[in-house]
Motif scaffolding. Sequence first.
Motif, PDB file in Angstrom:
ATOM      1  N   PHE A  12       0.829  -1.203   0.000  1.00  0.00           N
ATOM      2  CA  PHE A  12       0.000   0.000   0.000  1.00  0.00           C
ATOM      3  C   PHE A  12       0.864   1.253   0.000  1.00  0.00           C
ATOM      4  N   ALA A  13       2.061   1.141   0.506  1.00  0.00           N
ATOM      5  CA  ALA A  13       2.967   2.282   0.502  1.00  0.00           C
ATOM      6  C   ALA A  13       3.246   2.752  -0.920  1.00  0.00           C
ATOM      7  N   GLY A  14       2.886   1.947  -1.922  1.00  0.00           N
ATOM      8  CA  GLY A  14       3.030   2.359  -3.309  1.00  0.00           C
ATOM      9  C   GLY A  14       2.268   3.625  -3.629  1.00  0.00           C
ATOM     10  N   LEU A  15       1.231   3.923  -2.884  1.00  0.00           N
ATOM     11  CA  LEU A  15       0.485   5.167  -3.090  1.00  0.00           C
ATOM     12  C   LEU A  15       1.310   6.387  -2.725  1.00  0.00           C
ATOM     13  N   ALA A  16       2.347   6.199  -1.923  1.00  0.00           N
ATOM     14  CA  ALA A  16       3.185   7.326  -1.513  1.00  0.00           C
ATOM     15  C   ALA A  16       4.151   7.753  -2.609  1.00  0.00           C
ATOM     16  N   ARG A  17       4.172   7.029  -3.709  1.00  0.00           N
ATOM     17  CA  ARG A  17       5.118   7.328  -4.784  1.00  0.00           C
ATOM     18  C   ARG A  17       4.936   8.758  -5.290  1.00  0.00           C
ATOM     19  N   PRO A  18       6.021   9.516  -5.392  1.00  0.00           N
ATOM     20  CA  PRO A  18       5.915  10.925  -5.773  1.00  0.00           C
ATOM     21  C   PRO A  18       5.470  11.149  -7.214  1.00  0.00           C
ATOM     22  N   GLU A  19       5.647  10.162  -8.089  1.00  0.00           N
ATOM     23  CA  GLU A  19       5.271  10.384  -9.496  1.00  0.00           C
ATOM     24  C   GLU A  19       3.766  10.268  -9.752  1.00  0.00           C
ATOM     25  N   TRP A  20       2.998   9.796  -8.782  1.00  0.00           N
ATOM     26  CA  TRP A  20       1.553   9.704  -8.984  1.00  0.00           C
ATOM     27  C   TRP A  20       0.912  11.040  -8.642  1.00  0.00           C
ATOM     28  N   PRO A  21       0.128  11.605  -9.561  1.00  0.00           N
ATOM     29  CA  PRO A  21      -0.478  12.919  -9.340  1.00  0.00           C
ATOM     30  C   PRO A  21      -1.382  12.928  -8.101  1.00  0.00           C
ATOM     31  N   ARG A  22      -1.231  13.957  -7.296  1.00  0.00           N
ATOM     32  CA  ARG A  22      -2.012  14.062  -6.058  1.00  0.00           C
ATOM     33  C   ARG A  22      -3.434  14.572  -6.302  1.00  0.00           C
ATOM     34  N   GLU A  23      -3.739  14.964  -7.526  1.00  0.00           N
ATOM     35  CA  GLU A  23      -5.072  15.470  -7.850  1.00  0.00           C
ATOM     36  C   GLU A  23      -6.042  14.372  -8.287  1.00  0.00           C
ATOM     37  N   VAL A  24      -5.526  13.166  -8.511  1.00  0.00           N
ATOM     38  CA  VAL A  24      -6.368  12.058  -8.977  1.00  0.00           C
ATOM     39  C   VAL A  24      -7.406  11.716  -7.902  1.00  0.00           C
ATOM     40  N   PRO A  25      -8.687  11.660  -8.275  1.00  0.00           N
ATOM     41  CA  PRO A  25      -9.691  11.250  -7.282  1.00  0.00           C
ATOM     42  C   PRO A  25      -9.573   9.759  -6.980  1.00  0.00           C
ATOM     43  N   LEU A  26      -9.399   9.431  -5.697  1.00  0.00           N
ATOM     44  CA  LEU A  26      -9.254   8.054  -5.254  1.00  0.00           C
ATOM     45  C   LEU A  26     -10.459   7.648  -4.423  1.00  0.00           C
ATOM     46  N   VAL A  27     -11.056   6.518  -4.759  1.00  0.00           N
ATOM     47  CA  VAL A  27     -12.139   5.943  -3.962  1.00  0.00           C
ATOM     48  C   VAL A  27     -11.555   4.689  -3.325  1.00  0.00           C
ATOM     49  N   ILE A  28     -11.416   4.708  -2.008  1.00  0.00           N
ATOM     50  CA  ILE A  28     -10.744   3.627  -1.294  1.00  0.00           C
ATOM     51  C   ILE A  28     -11.775   2.816  -0.523  1.00  0.00           C
ATOM     52  N   TYR A  29     -11.701   1.485  -0.679  1.00  0.00           N
ATOM     53  CA  TYR A  29     -12.703   0.641  -0.029  1.00  0.00           C
ATOM     54  C   TYR A  29     -12.149  -0.687   0.444  1.00  0.00           C
ATOM     55  N   CYS A  30     -12.889  -1.288   1.373  1.00  0.00           N
ATOM     56  CA  CYS A  30     -12.658  -2.637   1.870  1.00  0.00           C
ATOM     57  C   CYS A  30     -13.936  -3.420   1.559  1.00  0.00           C
ATOM     58  N   ASP A  31     -14.308  -4.391   2.390  1.00  0.00           N
ATOM     59  CA  ASP A  31     -15.505  -5.164   2.072  1.00  0.00           C
ATOM     60  C   ASP A  31     -16.805  -4.549   2.594  1.00  0.00           C
ATOM     61  N   SER A  32     -16.775  -3.926   3.784  1.00  0.00           N
ATOM     62  CA  SER A  32     -18.009  -3.377   4.359  1.00  0.00           C
ATOM     63  C   SER A  32     -17.668  -2.413   5.482  1.00  0.00           C
ATOM     64  N   ASP A  33     -18.704  -1.922   6.155  1.00  0.00           N
ATOM     65  CA  ASP A  33     -18.497  -0.964   7.240  1.00  0.00           C
ATOM     66  C   ASP A  33     -17.964  -1.602   8.525  1.00  0.00           C
ATOM     67  N   VAL A  34     -17.719  -2.899   8.508  1.00  0.00           N
ATOM     68  CA  VAL A  34     -17.073  -3.539   9.657  1.00  0.00           C
ATOM     69  C   VAL A  34     -15.597  -3.837   9.378  1.00  0.00           C
ATOM     70  N   CYS A  35     -15.084  -3.312   8.298  1.00  0.00           N
ATOM     71  CA  CYS A  35     -13.676  -3.497   7.946  1.00  0.00           C
ATOM     72  C   CYS A  35     -12.970  -2.141   8.017  1.00  0.00           C
ATOM     73  N   PRO A  36     -12.081  -1.943   8.981  1.00  0.00           N
ATOM     74  CA  PRO A  36     -11.410  -0.646   9.122  1.00  0.00           C
ATOM     75  C   PRO A  36     -10.249  -0.411   8.155  1.00  0.00           C
ATOM     76  N   ARG A  37      -9.912  -1.376   7.319  1.00  0.00           N
ATOM     77  CA  ARG A  37      -8.776  -1.197   6.399  1.00  0.00           C
ATOM     78  C   ARG A  37      -8.978  -0.014   5.456  1.00  0.00           C
ATOM     79  N   GLY A  38     -10.193   0.167   4.968  1.00  0.00           N
ATOM     80  CA  GLY A  38     -10.467   1.291   4.075  1.00  0.00           C
ATOM     81  C   GLY A  38     -10.242   2.623   4.766  1.00  0.00           C
ATOM     82  N   ALA A  39     -10.586   2.698   6.043  1.00  0.00           N
ATOM     83  CA  ALA A  39     -10.374   3.918   6.814  1.00  0.00           C
ATOM     84  C   ALA A  39      -8.890   4.206   6.977  1.00  0.00           C
ATOM     85  N   VAL A  40      -8.127   3.184   7.320  1.00  0.00           N
ATOM     86  CA  VAL A  40      -6.685   3.349   7.493  1.00  0.00           C
ATOM     87  C   VAL A  40      -6.046   3.786   6.177  1.00  0.00           C
ATOM     88  N   ALA A  41      -6.415   3.134   5.090  1.00  0.00           N
ATOM     89  CA  ALA A  41      -5.857   3.467   3.779  1.00  0.00           C
ATOM     90  C   ALA A  41      -6.236   4.885   3.359  1.00  0.00           C
TER      91      ALA A  41
END
Length: 142
Positions: free
Chosen positions: A71-100
């Motif tokens: 997941f640290a791949g998202l920290a790469r400087p060459e990826w534009p910071r303006e890109v809209p990202l929709v981050i998800y896990c499986d459901s509202d009982v999975c905190p991974r999406g929140a952390v990401a």
Amino acid sequence: MLRIFLLMLLTTGYVQAQEAPERIAGAMTVNVEQAKRLFDLGAVFIDVRPVSEWSWGHVHGAVHLELSERFAGLARPEWPREVPLVIYCDSDVCPRGAVASALAVKWGYKQVFYFREGYFAWMLQDYPQGKGLAGEVVAFSP
């Protein structure tokens, strides 16, 4: 502090026992209908579920970045910071999406959408889905 939080969330028992937070500072929480609108507008969907869940099905065209070292791949400087990202896990009982989502905000992404309802809600609406193996990582383009 963030590392301690990540370690707590990623331990199996803790992740399974907790409900995901409703809001993440710096990100916009979206429901399934809003996520679909973002999908139609070409936002990049990031799936942070484990490999086995990804292979069963995911949002069509989503990038798989399991919440781990990769997941640290998202920290790469060459990826534009303006890109809209929709981050998800499986459901509202999975905190991974929140952390990401919190990490994406920390790394400077300007349009982070936290899809708290996750893949199960997407699947129930019969929105476009894909199946495949992990490792499908695409470069973001502005």
